[in-house]
Write a protein that holds these residues in place. Structure first.
Motif, PDB file in Angstrom:
ATOM      1  N   ILE A   1       0.829  -1.211   0.000  1.00 33.13           N
ATOM      2  CA  ILE A   1       0.000   0.000   0.000  1.00 33.13           C
ATOM      3  C   ILE A   1       0.861   1.258   0.000  1.00 33.13           C
ATOM      4  CG2 ILE A   1      -0.264   0.018   2.526  1.00 33.13           C
ATOM      5  CD1 ILE A   1      -2.886   1.174  -0.045  1.00 33.13           C
ATOM      6  N   LEU A   2       2.033   1.196   0.639  1.00 30.92           N
ATOM      7  CA  LEU A   2       2.894   2.375   0.711  1.00 30.92           C
ATOM      8  C   LEU A   2       3.520   2.724  -0.639  1.00 30.92           C
ATOM      9  CD1 LEU A   2       4.578   1.743   4.165  1.00 30.92           C
ATOM     10  CD2 LEU A   2       2.614   3.205   3.635  1.00 30.92           C
ATOM     11  N   GLU A   3       3.519   1.796  -1.578  1.00 28.90           N
ATOM     12  CA  GLU A   3       4.009   2.074  -2.926  1.00 28.90           C
ATOM     13  C   GLU A   3       2.949   2.794  -3.765  1.00 28.90           C
ATOM     14  OE1 GLU A   3       5.203  -1.663  -4.583  1.00 28.90           O
ATOM     15  OE2 GLU A   3       6.890  -1.878  -3.203  1.00 28.90           O
ATOM     16  N   ILE A   4       1.708   2.709  -3.332  1.00 25.70           N
ATOM     17  CA  ILE A   4       0.596   3.294  -4.078  1.00 25.70           C
ATOM     18  C   ILE A   4       0.284   4.709  -3.588  1.00 25.70           C
ATOM     19  CG2 ILE A   4      -1.869   3.062  -4.601  1.00 25.70           C
ATOM     20  CD1 ILE A   4      -1.483   0.023  -4.216  1.00 25.70           C
ATOM     21  N   LEU A   5       0.373   4.922  -2.280  1.00 26.61           N
ATOM     22  CA  LEU A   5       0.009   6.209  -1.697  1.00 26.61           C
ATOM     23  C   LEU A   5       1.003   7.303  -2.083  1.00 26.61           C
ATOM     24  CD1 LEU A   5      -0.916   4.945   1.879  1.00 26.61           C
ATOM     25  CD2 LEU A   5      -2.502   5.787   0.144  1.00 26.61           C
ATOM     26  N   PRO A   6       0.522   8.546  -2.224  1.00 27.17           N
ATOM     27  CA  PRO A   6       1.442   9.641  -2.520  1.00 27.17           C
ATOM     28  C   PRO A   6       2.359   9.937  -1.331  1.00 27.17           C
ATOM     29  CG  PRO A   6      -0.821  10.442  -2.332  1.00 27.17           C
ATOM     30  CD  PRO A   6      -0.863   8.971  -2.169  1.00 27.17           C
ATOM     31  N   LYS A   7       3.516  10.520  -1.616  1.00 31.76           N
ATOM     32  CA  LYS A   7       4.464  10.890  -0.576  1.00 31.76           C
ATOM     33  C   LYS A   7       3.849  11.979   0.298  1.00 31.76           C
ATOM     34  CE  LYS A   7       8.981  12.907   0.135  1.00 31.76           C
ATOM     35  NZ  LYS A   7       9.827  13.964  -0.324  1.00 31.76           N
ATOM     36  N   VAL A   8       4.106  11.927   1.598  1.00 32.78           N
ATOM     37  CA  VAL A   8       3.606  12.922   2.547  1.00 32.78           C
ATOM     38  C   VAL A   8       4.652  14.025   2.690  1.00 32.78           C
ATOM     39  CG1 VAL A   8       2.870  13.338   4.923  1.00 32.78           C
ATOM     40  CG2 VAL A   8       2.353  11.143   3.828  1.00 32.78           C
ATOM     41  N   VAL A   9       4.218  15.283   2.544  1.00 34.12           N
ATOM     42  CA  VAL A   9       5.108  16.411   2.805  1.00 34.12           C
ATOM     43  C   VAL A   9       4.424  17.385   3.753  1.00 34.12           C
ATOM     44  CG1 VAL A   9       6.415  16.252   0.658  1.00 34.12           C
ATOM     45  CG2 VAL A   9       4.370  17.622   0.721  1.00 34.12           C
ATOM     46  N   VAL A  10       5.220  18.090   4.524  1.00 40.81           N
ATOM     47  CA  VAL A  10       4.684  19.062   5.477  1.00 40.81           C
ATOM     48  C   VAL A  10       4.916  20.470   4.947  1.00 40.81           C
ATOM     49  CG1 VAL A  10       4.948  17.535   7.463  1.00 40.81           C
ATOM     50  CG2 VAL A  10       6.827  19.042   6.823  1.00 40.81           C
ATOM     51  N   ALA A  11       4.288  21.448   5.588  1.00 42.59           N
ATOM     52  CA  ALA A  11       4.405  22.840   5.166  1.00 42.59           C
ATOM     53  C   ALA A  11       5.867  23.260   5.087  1.00 42.59           C
ATOM     54  CB  ALA A  11       3.661  23.741   6.142  1.00 42.59           C
ATOM     55  N   GLY A  12       6.212  23.904   3.991  1.00 42.79           N
ATOM     56  CA  GLY A  12       7.562  24.391   3.788  1.00 42.79           C
ATOM     57  C   GLY A  12       8.490  23.404   3.110  1.00 42.79           C
ATOM     58  N   GLU A  13       8.069  22.155   3.011  1.00 44.40           N
ATOM     59  CA  GLU A  13       8.893  21.134   2.372  1.00 44.40           C
ATOM     60  C   GLU A  13       8.672  21.173   0.863  1.00 44.40           C
ATOM     61  OE1 GLU A  13       9.629  16.321   2.863  1.00 44.40           O
ATOM     62  OE2 GLU A  13       8.275  17.352   4.227  1.00 44.40           O
ATOM     63  N   ASN A  14       9.737  20.983   0.098  1.00 44.98           N
ATOM     64  CA  ASN A  14       9.651  21.004  -1.355  1.00 44.98           C
ATOM     65  C   ASN A  14       8.833  19.810  -1.845  1.00 44.98           C
ATOM     66  OD1 ASN A  14      10.088  20.749  -4.146  1.00 44.98           O
ATOM     67  ND2 ASN A  14      12.101  21.657  -3.997  1.00 44.98           N
ATOM     68  N   ALA A  15       7.842  20.106  -2.665  1.00 45.90           N
ATOM     69  CA  ALA A  15       6.979  19.056  -3.210  1.00 45.90           C
ATOM     70  C   ALA A  15       7.266  18.801  -4.678  1.00 45.90           C
ATOM     71  CB  ALA A  15       5.515  19.428  -3.009  1.00 45.90           C
ATOM     72  N   GLY A  16       8.354  19.348  -5.185  1.00 40.89           N
ATOM     73  CA  GLY A  16       8.712  19.146  -6.580  1.00 40.89           C
ATOM     74  C   GLY A  16       8.791  20.474  -7.310  1.00 40.89           C
ATOM     75  N   TYR A  17       8.878  20.394  -8.617  1.00 37.73           N
ATOM     76  CA  TYR A  17       9.019  21.586  -9.455  1.00 37.73           C
ATOM     77  C   TYR A  17       8.028  21.532 -10.602  1.00 37.73           C
ATOM     78  CZ  TYR A  17      13.282  22.165  -6.822  1.00 37.73           C
ATOM     79  OH  TYR A  17      14.160  22.325  -5.791  1.00 37.73           O
ATOM     80  N   LEU A  18       7.605  22.690 -11.037  1.00 40.04           N
ATOM     81  CA  LEU A  18       6.689  22.777 -12.160  1.00 40.04           C
ATOM     82  C   LEU A  18       7.379  22.269 -13.424  1.00 40.04           C
ATOM     83  CD1 LEU A  18       3.906  23.764 -13.140  1.00 40.04           C
ATOM     84  CD2 LEU A  18       4.984  25.978 -13.617  1.00 40.04           C
ATOM     85  N   THR A  19       6.731  21.357 -14.114  1.00 36.76           N
ATOM     86  CA  THR A  19       7.285  20.790 -15.347  1.00 36.76           C
ATOM     87  C   THR A  19       6.860  21.630 -16.554  1.00 36.76           C
ATOM     88  OG1 THR A  19       5.349  19.390 -15.720  1.00 36.76           O
ATOM     89  CG2 THR A  19       7.153  18.444 -14.389  1.00 36.76           C
ATOM     90  N   LYS A  20       7.474  21.363 -17.688  1.00 35.06           N
ATOM     91  CA  LYS A  20       7.079  22.049 -18.928  1.00 35.06           C
ATOM     92  C   LYS A  20       5.631  21.744 -19.269  1.00 35.06           C
ATOM     93  CE  LYS A  20      11.609  22.367 -21.112  1.00 35.06           C
ATOM     94  NZ  LYS A  20      12.433  22.045 -22.269  1.00 35.06           N
ATOM     95  N   THR A  21       5.252  20.482 -19.086  1.00 38.77           N
ATOM     96  CA  THR A  21       3.870  20.078 -19.372  1.00 38.77           C
ATOM     97  C   THR A  21       2.903  20.806 -18.452  1.00 38.77           C
ATOM     98  OG1 THR A  21       4.631  17.900 -20.076  1.00 38.77           O
ATOM     99  CG2 THR A  21       2.303  18.103 -19.526  1.00 38.77           C
ATOM    100  N   GLY A  22       3.233  20.882 -17.157  1.00 36.39           N
ATOM    101  CA  GLY A  22       2.387  21.583 -16.192  1.00 36.39           C
ATOM    102  C   GLY A  22       2.272  23.060 -16.508  1.00 36.39           C
ATOM    103  N   ALA A  23       3.387  23.673 -16.891  1.00 40.17           N
ATOM    104  CA  ALA A  23       3.378  25.096 -17.238  1.00 40.17           C
ATOM    105  C   ALA A  23       2.464  25.350 -18.436  1.00 40.17           C
ATOM    106  CB  ALA A  23       4.797  25.576 -17.528  1.00 40.17           C
ATOM    107  N   LYS A  24       2.505  24.459 -19.430  1.00 49.26           N
ATOM    108  CA  LYS A  24       1.647  24.623 -20.611  1.00 49.26           C
ATOM    109  C   LYS A  24       0.167  24.445 -20.263  1.00 49.26           C
ATOM    110  CE  LYS A  24       4.972  23.414 -24.164  1.00 49.26           C
ATOM    111  NZ  LYS A  24       5.365  22.469 -25.208  1.00 49.26           N
ATOM    112  N   LEU A  25      -0.122  23.562 -19.296  1.00 47.98           N
ATOM    113  CA  LEU A  25      -1.516  23.377 -18.875  1.00 47.98           C
ATOM    114  C   LEU A  25      -2.049  24.621 -18.179  1.00 47.98           C
ATOM    115  CD1 LEU A  25      -1.421  19.711 -17.511  1.00 47.98           C
ATOM    116  CD2 LEU A  25      -2.697  20.534 -19.495  1.00 47.98           C
ATOM    117  N   ILE A  26      -1.200  25.220 -17.343  1.00 55.96           N
ATOM    118  CA  ILE A  26      -1.614  26.415 -16.601  1.00 55.96           C
ATOM    119  C   ILE A  26      -1.655  27.632 -17.508  1.00 55.96           C
ATOM    120  CG2 ILE A  26      -0.972  27.980 -14.723  1.00 55.96           C
ATOM    121  CD1 ILE A  26       0.363  25.528 -13.363  1.00 55.96           C
ATOM    122  N   ASP A  27      -0.678  27.740 -18.394  1.00 62.51           N
ATOM    123  CA  ASP A  27      -0.553  28.911 -19.262  1.00 62.51           C
ATOM    124  C   ASP A  27      -0.294  28.486 -20.703  1.00 62.51           C
ATOM    125  OD1 ASP A  27      -0.143  31.428 -20.366  1.00 62.51           O
ATOM    126  OD2 ASP A  27       1.917  31.563 -19.629  1.00 62.51           O
TER     127      ASP A  27
END
Length: 83
Positions: free
Chosen positions: A42-68
């Protein structure tokens, strides 16, 4: 594929000391489901847990195109966990 700790706690119980999913409950879950023929942890399926202030990744090119779709937003900015 991350969630803030608040949203993650709604998916699966969180250990307040480690700020991760509870290992004891995950072990029980895996045991019960393996008896039914499911063998993925089950732990391989669930998303990683992050707390406030912790880096959750970076915006990808694909994500940027979806937003803008106009292309002014650039990839690479740090992201926080969704809550």
């Amino acid at each position: 594929k991350v969630l803030g700790i608040g949203d993650a706690s709604g998916m699966f119980p969180i250990d307040v000391e480690t700020k991760e999913y509870r290992q004891d409950i995950a072990k029980t879950f895996n045991q019960l489901f393996s008896e039914m023929g499911y063998h993925q942890d089950i732990l391989e399926i669930l998303p990683k847990v992050v707390v406030a202030g912790e880096n959750a990744g970076y915006l990808t090119k694909t994500g940027a195109k979806l937003i803008d779709p106009n292309g002014q937003l650039e990839a690479g900015c740090p992201m926080c966990a969704p809550e």
